[in-house]
Enzyme design. Structure first.
Site, short mmCIF file in Angstrom:
data_model
loop_
_atom_site.label_atom_id
_atom_site.label_comp_id
_atom_site.label_asym_id
_atom_site.label_seq_id
_atom_site.Cartn_x
_atom_site.Cartn_y
_atom_site.Cartn_z
N LYS A 1 49.62 31.33 30.57
CA LYS A 1 48.67 32.51 31.11
C LYS A 1 49.28 33.34 29.97
O LYS A 1 48.37 34.29 29.37
CB LYS A 1 48.92 32.88 32.26
N GLN B 1 51.45 34.24 41.16
CA GLN B 1 51.55 32.71 40.98
C GLN B 1 51.80 31.76 42.35
O GLN B 1 52.70 32.30 43.11
CB GLN B 1 52.20 31.97 39.92
N ASP C 1 42.60 37.23 40.54
CA ASP C 1 42.54 35.85 41.14
C ASP C 1 41.28 35.67 42.15
O ASP C 1 40.95 34.76 42.53
CB ASP C 1 43.88 35.69 41.77
N1 GUN Z 1 48.45 28.14 41.50
C1 GUN Z 1 47.52 27.12 41.15
N2 GUN Z 1 46.52 27.69 40.76
C2 GUN Z 1 46.60 29.08 40.87
C3 GUN Z 1 45.54 29.94 40.49
O1 GUN Z 1 44.65 29.83 40.38
N3 GUN Z 1 46.04 31.08 40.85
C4 GUN Z 1 47.37 31.67 41.24
N4 GUN Z 1 47.59 32.87 41.61
N5 GUN Z 1 48.18 30.60 41.46
C5 GUN Z 1 47.88 29.27 41.39
#
Ligand code: GUN
Length: 305
Positions: A59, A103, A126
Site C-alpha cells: 500500500k 490494517q 476503508d
Molecule cells: N485486512 C485485510 N483486508 C483489509 C482491508 O481492506 N482493510 C484493512 N484496513 N485491513 C485489511
C-alpha cells in the site's frame, strides 16, 4: 440470452485496476499543479502478522507511485488501545493526512470496532466507520469499502446496466458481504445475502445472475452451483498447498479464490480469476478513495475517475 456454450469471459481486474490507478495518478498530478497539495494516506499496522506486513508495504509503495504522500506507522503488538487511539487522534488532526487506514486484523486485546470508529469518517478511506456504513445503507455519498467498490466497478464494466439482475452474495462480513449487498441494491439488483448458516447454498447460488463469493474458504463454490451464463465475482484470496504433491511437500503454495475456478468457468458467462481479478481493484480503490477524501477536505473539484 448469453451463449451458454461459449467459454467464460475472463474479467481482467489487473488491467482495469491499472487503468484506474493511471487516472488517479493523473488527477493527483493536476491537483498538485493547481492547488500545490497532494493527498496524504497514513497506514497504521500493529504487530507482526506477515501477510499484513506485505499488504502494508505494498500500500505504501503504490501510494507513493501514484504521486501521493504515504506515512506508515508500525506499532509493536504490545501497543495498548489507548496508545492506538491517541495516534488516530493525531492523524485526525493532521491537515496533511486525508486518508487513514488501520490494517486488520488487530491484536485480540484491542477492540477493532472502537478503533475504526475513532477515525474521522471523512478520512476513513476503508469505509469501515459506522457513519460511512450508514451513509451507504441510506444512499448518501460517503467513502465506500474498497473491495466491494472495486467489484461493482468490474461488474458495471462487464455487464453495463445491472438493473433487475438477481445477485447472490455469499458472505456477510462488514468489510465485503454487507457493503457489496448495499452497492448491488443501489444498482437495482435483487439481492440475496447467503452465509454459512444458509440452507441449501448450492440451490441459492444457482439462482444468481451475479454470484459474489466472499466467504474466505478455498474453492468452496463449485462449478455446478453456477447458473449457465452467470457472472462470477470471486473475492477470496486463499493460500493453499501447491497442486503438485512434490512441490507441496517442499512447502510450495498457490493462491486460489473461494470459487473452484476451472469448474465454474465451464458454466459462467464471465468470471474473475484469482489472482488478477478483484485483488488488484482493492488497492486501486484505496488510492481513488484517498484522492476523493483529499478533494473533499480541500474543496477541490474531483475529476471523474
Ligand atoms: N485486512 C485485510 N483486508 C483489509 C482491508 O481492506 N482493510 C484493512 N484496513 N485491513 C485489511
Amino acid at each position: 440470452m448469453p451463449d451458454t456454450n461459449a467459454p467464460a469471459r475472463i474479467i481482467d481486474g489487473k488491467a482495469f485496476a491499472e487503468g484506474l490507478v493511471g487516472r488517479v495518478t493523473g488527477a493527483v498530478a493536476r491537483m498538485k499543479e493547481k492547488i500545490g497539495v497532494v493527498p496524504g494516506l497514513a497506514v497504521v499496522i500493529v504487530g507482526e502478522d506477515p501477510a499484513s506486513q506485505v499488504y502494508v508495504r505494498n500500500k505504501g509503495e503504490r501510494t507513493l507511485a501514484a504521486g501521493m504522500r504515504s506515512d506508515t506507522h508500525r506499532l509493536p503488538a504490545s501497543t495498548t488501545q489507548a496508545e492506538l487511539l491517541s495516534l488516530i487522534a493525531e492523524l485526525n488532526a493532521d491537515d496533511g493526512i486525508h486518508g487513514i487506514l488501520v490494517q486488520l486484523p488487530l491484536p485480540a486485546a484491542i477492540d477493532a470496532n472502537a478503533v475504526l470508529d475513532a477515525i474521522s469518517p471523512d478520512k476513513d478511506v476503508d469505509g469501515f466507520h459506522v457513519v460511512n456504513a450508514g451513509r451507504l445503507a441510506v444512499g448518501l455519498p460517503g467513502l465506500v469499502p474498497c473491495t466491494p467498490l472495486g467489484s461493482i466497478m468490474l461488474l458495471r464494466d462487464a455487464l453495463g446496466d445491472l438493473s433487475g439482475l438477481h445477485a447472490v452474495v455469499v458472505g456477510r462480513s462488514n468489510i465485503v458481504g454487507k457493503p457489496m449487498a448495499q452497492l448491488l441494491l443501489a444498482e437495482n439488483c435483487t439481492v440475496t445475502v447467503a452465509h454459512s448458516r444458509s440452507r441449501d447454498l448450492p440451490a441459492l447460488c444457482r439462482q444468481a445472475d451475479i454470484l459474489v463469493a466472499a466467504v474466505g474458504r478455498p474453492e468452496m463454490i463449485r462449478g455446478d452451483w453456477v447458473k449457465p451464463g452467470a457472472t462470477v465475482i470471486d473475492v477470496g484470496i486463499n493460500r493453499v498447498p501447491s497442486a503438485d504433491p512434490a512441490k507441496a511437500a517442499e512447502g510450495k503454495t498457490r493462491l486460489v479464490g473461494d470459487v473452484a475456478y476451472a469448474e465454474a468457468a465451464a458454466h459462467a458467462g464471465a468470471i474473475t480469476p484469482v489472482p488478477g481479478g478483484v485483488g488488484p481493484m482493492t488497492i486501486a480503490c484505496l488510492l481513488a478513495n484517498t484522492y476523493a477524501a483529499a478533494c473533499r477536505a480541500l474543496g477541490h473539484e474531483p475529476e471523474r475517475l
